[in-house]
Design a protein around this motif. Structure first.
Motif, PDB file in Angstrom:
ATOM      1  N   GLN A 165     -19.759  10.081  -5.310  1.00  0.00           N
ATOM      2  CA  GLN A 165     -19.671   8.656  -4.969  1.00  0.00           C
ATOM      3  C   GLN A 165     -20.878   8.184  -4.147  1.00  0.00           C
ATOM      4  O   GLN A 165     -21.531   7.216  -4.494  1.00  0.00           O
ATOM      5  N   PRO A 203      -3.592  19.923  -8.460  1.00  0.00           N
ATOM      6  CA  PRO A 203      -4.398  21.125  -8.180  1.00  0.00           C
ATOM      7  C   PRO A 203      -5.906  20.901  -8.277  1.00  0.00           C
ATOM      8  O   PRO A 203      -6.673  21.694  -7.722  1.00  0.00           O
ATOM      9  N   ALA A 215      -7.177   0.014  -9.574  1.00  0.00           N
ATOM     10  CA  ALA A 215      -7.861   0.000  -8.271  1.00  0.00           C
ATOM     11  C   ALA A 215      -8.634   1.303  -8.128  1.00  0.00           C
ATOM     12  O   ALA A 215      -8.091   2.315  -7.685  1.00  0.00           O
ATOM     13  N   SER A 216      -9.890   1.281  -8.534  1.00  0.00           N
ATOM     14  CA  SER A 216     -10.644   2.536  -8.600  1.00  0.00           C
ATOM     15  C   SER A 216     -12.146   2.284  -8.601  1.00  0.00           C
ATOM     16  O   SER A 216     -12.613   1.235  -9.044  1.00  0.00           O
ATOM     17  N   HIS A 217     -12.890   3.302  -8.135  1.00  0.00           N
ATOM     18  CA  HIS A 217     -14.364   3.257  -8.200  1.00  0.00           C
ATOM     19  C   HIS A 217     -14.878   4.185  -9.275  1.00  0.00           C
ATOM     20  O   HIS A 217     -16.073   4.482  -9.315  1.00  0.00           O
ATOM     21  N   GLU A 275     -14.171   9.415   2.660  1.00  0.00           N
ATOM     22  CA  GLU A 275     -14.180   9.264   1.208  1.00  0.00           C
ATOM     23  C   GLU A 275     -15.615   9.301   0.671  1.00  0.00           C
ATOM     24  O   GLU A 275     -15.885   9.870  -0.375  1.00  0.00           O
ATOM     25  N   VAL A 289     -16.033  12.991  -1.312  1.00  0.00           N
ATOM     26  CA  VAL A 289     -15.850  12.837  -2.750  1.00  0.00           C
ATOM     27  C   VAL A 289     -17.196  13.031  -3.426  1.00  0.00           C
ATOM     28  O   VAL A 289     -18.068  12.179  -3.326  1.00  0.00           O
ATOM     29  N   LYS A 338      -9.383  17.866  -9.175  1.00  0.00           N
ATOM     30  CA  LYS A 338      -9.851  16.495  -9.429  1.00  0.00           C
ATOM     31  C   LYS A 338      -9.572  16.118 -10.881  1.00  0.00           C
ATOM     32  O   LYS A 338      -9.153  14.988 -11.174  1.00  0.00           O
ATOM     33  N   MET A 352      -5.763  12.852   0.881  1.00  0.00           N
ATOM     34  CA  MET A 352      -5.676  14.175   0.253  1.00  0.00           C
ATOM     35  C   MET A 352      -5.760  15.330   1.254  1.00  0.00           C
ATOM     36  O   MET A 352      -4.913  16.235   1.239  1.00  0.00           O
ATOM     37  N   ILE A 398      -0.134  17.283  -3.841  1.00  0.00           N
ATOM     38  CA  ILE A 398      -1.394  16.835  -4.463  1.00  0.00           C
ATOM     39  C   ILE A 398      -1.702  17.671  -5.703  1.00  0.00           C
ATOM     40  O   ILE A 398      -1.390  18.864  -5.765  1.00  0.00           O
ATOM     41  N   ASP A 433       0.829  -1.209   0.000  1.00  0.00           N
ATOM     42  CA  ASP A 433       0.000   0.000   0.000  1.00  0.00           C
ATOM     43  C   ASP A 433       0.860   1.254   0.000  1.00  0.00           C
ATOM     44  O   ASP A 433       1.973   1.263   0.541  1.00  0.00           O
ATOM     45  N   ALA A 434       0.315   2.321  -0.592  1.00  0.00           N
ATOM     46  CA  ALA A 434       0.984   3.627  -0.518  1.00  0.00           C
ATOM     47  C   ALA A 434       0.363   4.410   0.623  1.00  0.00           C
ATOM     48  O   ALA A 434      -0.849   4.353   0.834  1.00  0.00           O
ATOM     49  N   SER A 447      -9.914  -3.743  -9.362  1.00  0.00           N
ATOM     50  CA  SER A 447     -10.291  -3.978  -7.962  1.00  0.00           C
ATOM     51  C   SER A 447     -11.016  -2.787  -7.350  1.00  0.00           C
ATOM     52  O   SER A 447     -10.711  -1.628  -7.649  1.00  0.00           O
ATOM     53  N   GLN A 448     -11.995  -3.101  -6.511  1.00  0.00           N
ATOM     54  CA  GLN A 448     -12.698  -2.067  -5.735  1.00  0.00           C
ATOM     55  C   GLN A 448     -12.712  -2.491  -4.266  1.00  0.00           C
ATOM     56  O   GLN A 448     -12.564  -3.669  -3.957  1.00  0.00           O
ATOM     57  N   VAL A 500      -3.874   3.844  -7.920  1.00  0.00           N
ATOM     58  CA  VAL A 500      -4.975   4.423  -7.123  1.00  0.00           C
ATOM     59  C   VAL A 500      -4.926   5.944  -7.300  1.00  0.00           C
ATOM     60  O   VAL A 500      -3.914   6.481  -7.741  1.00  0.00           O
TER      61      VAL A 500
HETATM   62  C1  LIG Z   1      -8.106  -1.974  -4.333  1.00  0.00           C
HETATM   63  C2  LIG Z   1      -7.802  -0.628  -3.768  1.00  0.00           C
HETATM   64  C3  LIG Z   1      -6.597  -0.417  -3.098  1.00  0.00           C
HETATM   65  C4  LIG Z   1      -6.287   0.847  -2.587  1.00  0.00           C
HETATM   66  N1  LIG Z   1      -5.067   1.070  -2.008  1.00  0.00           N
HETATM   67  C5  LIG Z   1      -4.722   2.334  -1.658  1.00  0.00           C
HETATM   68  C6  LIG Z   1      -3.415   2.632  -1.196  1.00  0.00           C
HETATM   69  O1  LIG Z   1      -2.555   1.768  -1.096  1.00  0.00           O
HETATM   70  N2  LIG Z   1      -3.143   3.925  -0.877  1.00  0.00           N
HETATM   71  C7  LIG Z   1      -4.065   4.945  -0.997  1.00  0.00           C
HETATM   72  O2  LIG Z   1      -3.747   6.108  -0.719  1.00  0.00           O
HETATM   73  N3  LIG Z   1      -5.312   4.674  -1.409  1.00  0.00           N
HETATM   74  C8  LIG Z   1      -5.654   3.409  -1.743  1.00  0.00           C
HETATM   75  N4  LIG Z   1      -6.913   3.139  -2.180  1.00  0.00           N
HETATM   76  C9  LIG Z   1      -7.998   4.127  -1.925  1.00  0.00           C
HETATM   77  C10 LIG Z   1      -8.149   5.013  -3.052  1.00  0.00           C
HETATM   78  O3  LIG Z   1      -7.097   5.912  -3.027  1.00  0.00           O
HETATM   79  C11 LIG Z   1      -9.478   5.731  -2.984  1.00  0.00           C
HETATM   80  O4  LIG Z   1     -10.487   4.763  -2.903  1.00  0.00           O
HETATM   81  C12 LIG Z   1      -9.591   6.493  -4.258  1.00  0.00           C
HETATM   82  O5  LIG Z   1      -8.747   7.621  -4.209  1.00  0.00           O
HETATM   83  C13 LIG Z   1     -10.964   6.948  -4.620  1.00  0.00           C
HETATM   84  O6  LIG Z   1     -10.869   7.354  -5.972  1.00  0.00           O
HETATM   85  P1  LIG Z   1     -11.406   6.556  -7.193  1.00  0.00           P
HETATM   86  O7  LIG Z   1     -10.291   6.136  -8.090  1.00  0.00           O
HETATM   87  O8  LIG Z   1     -12.262   5.488  -6.703  1.00  0.00           O
HETATM   88  O9  LIG Z   1     -12.187   7.615  -8.073  1.00  0.00           O
HETATM   89  P2  LIG Z   1     -13.019   8.923  -7.813  1.00  0.00           P
HETATM   90  O10 LIG Z   1     -14.094   8.664  -6.820  1.00  0.00           O
HETATM   91  O11 LIG Z   1     -13.391   9.418  -9.158  1.00  0.00           O
HETATM   92  O12 LIG Z   1     -11.978   9.973  -7.234  1.00  0.00           O
HETATM   93  C14 LIG Z   1     -11.899  10.390  -5.918  1.00  0.00           C
HETATM   94  C15 LIG Z   1     -10.450  10.683  -5.633  1.00  0.00           C
HETATM   95  O13 LIG Z   1      -9.962  11.724  -6.484  1.00  0.00           O
HETATM   96  C16 LIG Z   1      -9.000  12.504  -5.792  1.00  0.00           C
HETATM   97  N5  LIG Z   1      -9.524  13.878  -5.692  1.00  0.00           N
HETATM   98  C17 LIG Z   1     -10.767  14.259  -5.262  1.00  0.00           C
HETATM   99  N6  LIG Z   1     -10.892  15.609  -5.268  1.00  0.00           N
HETATM  100  C18 LIG Z   1      -9.713  16.095  -5.702  1.00  0.00           C
HETATM  101  C19 LIG Z   1      -9.212  17.405  -5.884  1.00  0.00           C
HETATM  102  N7  LIG Z   1      -9.964  18.498  -5.630  1.00  0.00           N
HETATM  103  N8  LIG Z   1      -7.930  17.556  -6.315  1.00  0.00           N
HETATM  104  C20 LIG Z   1      -7.153  16.479  -6.567  1.00  0.00           C
HETATM  105  N9  LIG Z   1      -7.580  15.209  -6.422  1.00  0.00           N
HETATM  106  C21 LIG Z   1      -8.830  14.996  -5.986  1.00  0.00           C
HETATM  107  C22 LIG Z   1      -8.853  11.873  -4.410  1.00  0.00           C
HETATM  108  O14 LIG Z   1      -7.791  10.962  -4.456  1.00  0.00           O
HETATM  109  C23 LIG Z   1     -10.176  11.157  -4.216  1.00  0.00           C
HETATM  110  O15 LIG Z   1     -10.058  10.071  -3.318  1.00  0.00           O
HETATM  111  C24 LIG Z   1      -7.231   1.904  -2.724  1.00  0.00           C
HETATM  112  C25 LIG Z   1      -8.434   1.683  -3.409  1.00  0.00           C
HETATM  113  C26 LIG Z   1      -8.721   0.458  -3.946  1.00  0.00           C
HETATM  114  C27 LIG Z   1      -9.995   0.293  -4.684  1.00  0.00           C
END
Ligand SMILES: Cc1cc2nc3c(=O)[nH]c(=O)nc-3n(C[C@H](O)[C@H](O)[C@H](O)COP(=O)(O)OP(=O)(O)OC[C@H]3O[C@@H](n4cnc5c(N)ncnc54)[C@H](O)[C@@H]3O)c2cc1C
Length: 415
Positions: free
Chosen positions: A398, A292, A320-322, A391, A395, A294, A274, A290, A207-208, A349-350, A269
């Protein structure tokens, strides 16, 4: 069916099929999820909850029962490894795999680190006995002192060297003897985890975490990938594309893998820390790591998906994203290249408890897809739960989307 055929005869995926998404959920579970997401959509409740929950548990107040019946049940697989079994079996019925995560966070001390390491190895050995757990995840902070990671990160930042690994090696030289010895124990734990994973043929996802400890985590993971990812993937690093420097880091990691002839395991991811990152940067007066906006995070994320799928000979990627668009992009790129949707180097993965519409529709279409499933005692998984609550409230979109889909399925079932 979730898969329809467009004019060009390639299956087009839709994430709107709620029959498939919630097939494994009972009416009662749907109602419960709907209620919980409704609650998490209210920022003041989440703010209050995320402040009160950790404090109440520390103070020994009787809140565990409420947490267990609500947010814990939605996002966590159980309190013990064994308790995850029915959840894992249920997912297997829909061809959904599992990334098993020992979700205990925030424990410090050599004894806790040793226990953490042993628990990671126990998870690997358990995963090897299960048909649908090809991955497990680790946090380096589960077996290394946070302040030591921070110190090495700081030294790496101040040490000029041509590569991440060279910076890391130079930084380690600058530690006092006692901390060099402490780090040797950390590397040895990582080595034991990798050995167990290689033996069991279970891949480890590192993990990060926060940027101010991430450099030594990345370097240690690179060193281990160089050793273990020869011709197969034992280890994945995590790339957080909400950082503005990570697309370049992904490309550098690819170059290193190509030159040194190992497979780069890349879990993509956006990133989960954030608000904490921005706050710290502001308080200490350094530029925020981070993106600037989304849109900038989305652009780099999708560019990273493109880059990985262009280089599947060297990269094994986990999307790994939703985010609907990012997942669809992965599928579209595979289709465009006439590659199978279950390509051995592309996995989706989610998190457990989120975006079932994406997971189950991807599985139905034949993709290799999993749920990231944490387990651990309630008191120890609270930081994870608080991140999920935040989250799902902060966010935009979501929670609304989860609620809409849940409501639609409830209506379809006449509830
Ligand atoms: C299998 C899996 C493993 C994961 N492992 C890790 C891990 O090791 N480390 C970790 O940190 N996270 C991890 N995550 C969590 C992940 O970071 C969050 O679930 C993810 O950021 C949510 O974004 P999304 O890709 O689902 O998409 P979206 O819901 O489209 O995006 C939301 C994300 O966009 C970014 N964002 C939102 N607003 C802004 C803004 N104003 N400016 C810049 N960026 C913005 C943020 O990262 C926010 O979480 C993991 C997720 C999964 C599914």
């Amino acid at each position: 069916m979730s898969v329809t055929f467009a004019v060009h005869m390639k299956p087009t995926l839709s994430f709107d099929n709620t029959t498939i998404a919630f097939a494994s959920k009972s009416n009662e579970e749907l109602k419960q999820a709907h209620w919980l997401f409704g609650l998490m959509g209210k920022p003041w409740i989440v703010q209050l909850g995320t402040r009160l929950a950790p404090w109440s548990i520390k103070a020994g107040l009787p809140v565990k029962g409420i947490i267990r019946k609500t947010i814990f049940r939605q996002f966590v697989g159980g309190e013990t490894l064994e308790q995850t079994a029915p959840v894992v079996a249920r997912l297997a019925k829909s061809n959904v795999q599992v990334i098993l995560d020992y979700g205990v966070e925030g424990k410090e001390g050599e004894e806790a680190f040793e226990t953490g390491c042993q628990e990671f190895i126990r998870v690997i050995e358990y995963a090897a006995t299960q048909p649908n757990i090809p991955y497990m995840s680790v946090k380096v902070t589960g077996f290394a002192r946070f302040a030591l990671l921070e110190k090495i990160d700081d030294l790496m930042e101040r040490t000029p060297a041509p590569s991440l690994v060279k910076k890391y090696e130079a930084a380690l030289q600058q530690l006092p003897a006692q901390e060099q010895e402490e780090w040797r124990r950390v590397s040895e734990r990582m080595l034991r985890i990798c050995e167990a994973a290689a033996r069991a043929e279970v891949a480890v996802l590192v993990d990060a975490e926060e940027t101010w400890i991430q450099d030594p985590v990345d370097a240690l993971t690179m060193v281990m990938m160089d050793r273990y990812n020869k011709g197969r993937v034992v280890l994945f690093n995590t790339i957080q594309l909400y950082r503005h420097d990570r697309l370049a880091f992904l490309k550098d990691s690819y170059e290193a893998a190509r030159q040194r002839d190992f497979i780069l395991g890349a879990k993509l991811v956006r990133g989960a820390y954030m608000e904490k990152e921005r706050k710290r940067a502001q308080e200490r007066g350094y530029p925020s790591p981070i993106q600037p906006s989304k849109e900038a995070s989305d652009r780099d994320y999708n560019d990273a998906v493109h880059f990985c799928i262009e280089h599947l000979d060297v990269i094994s990627v986990i999307i790994a994203s939703h985010n609907d668009r990012s997942n669809l992009l992965g599928v579209e790129l595979l289709q465009k290249k006439d590659l199978p949707l279950d390509h051995p180097h592309v996995h989706f993965s989610q998190l457990f408890g989120m975006s079932d519409n994406i997971t189950f529709n991807l599985a139905e279409a034949g993709c290799s897809v999993s749920k990231y499933l944490p387990f651990g005692p309630i008191g120890d998984v609270v930081p994870y739960l608080m991140r999920r609550a935040q989250e799902n409230t902060s966010v935009g979109g979501q929670t609304g989307r989860e609620l809409l889909l849940l409501k639609r399925e409830m209506q379809r079932r006449g509830m």
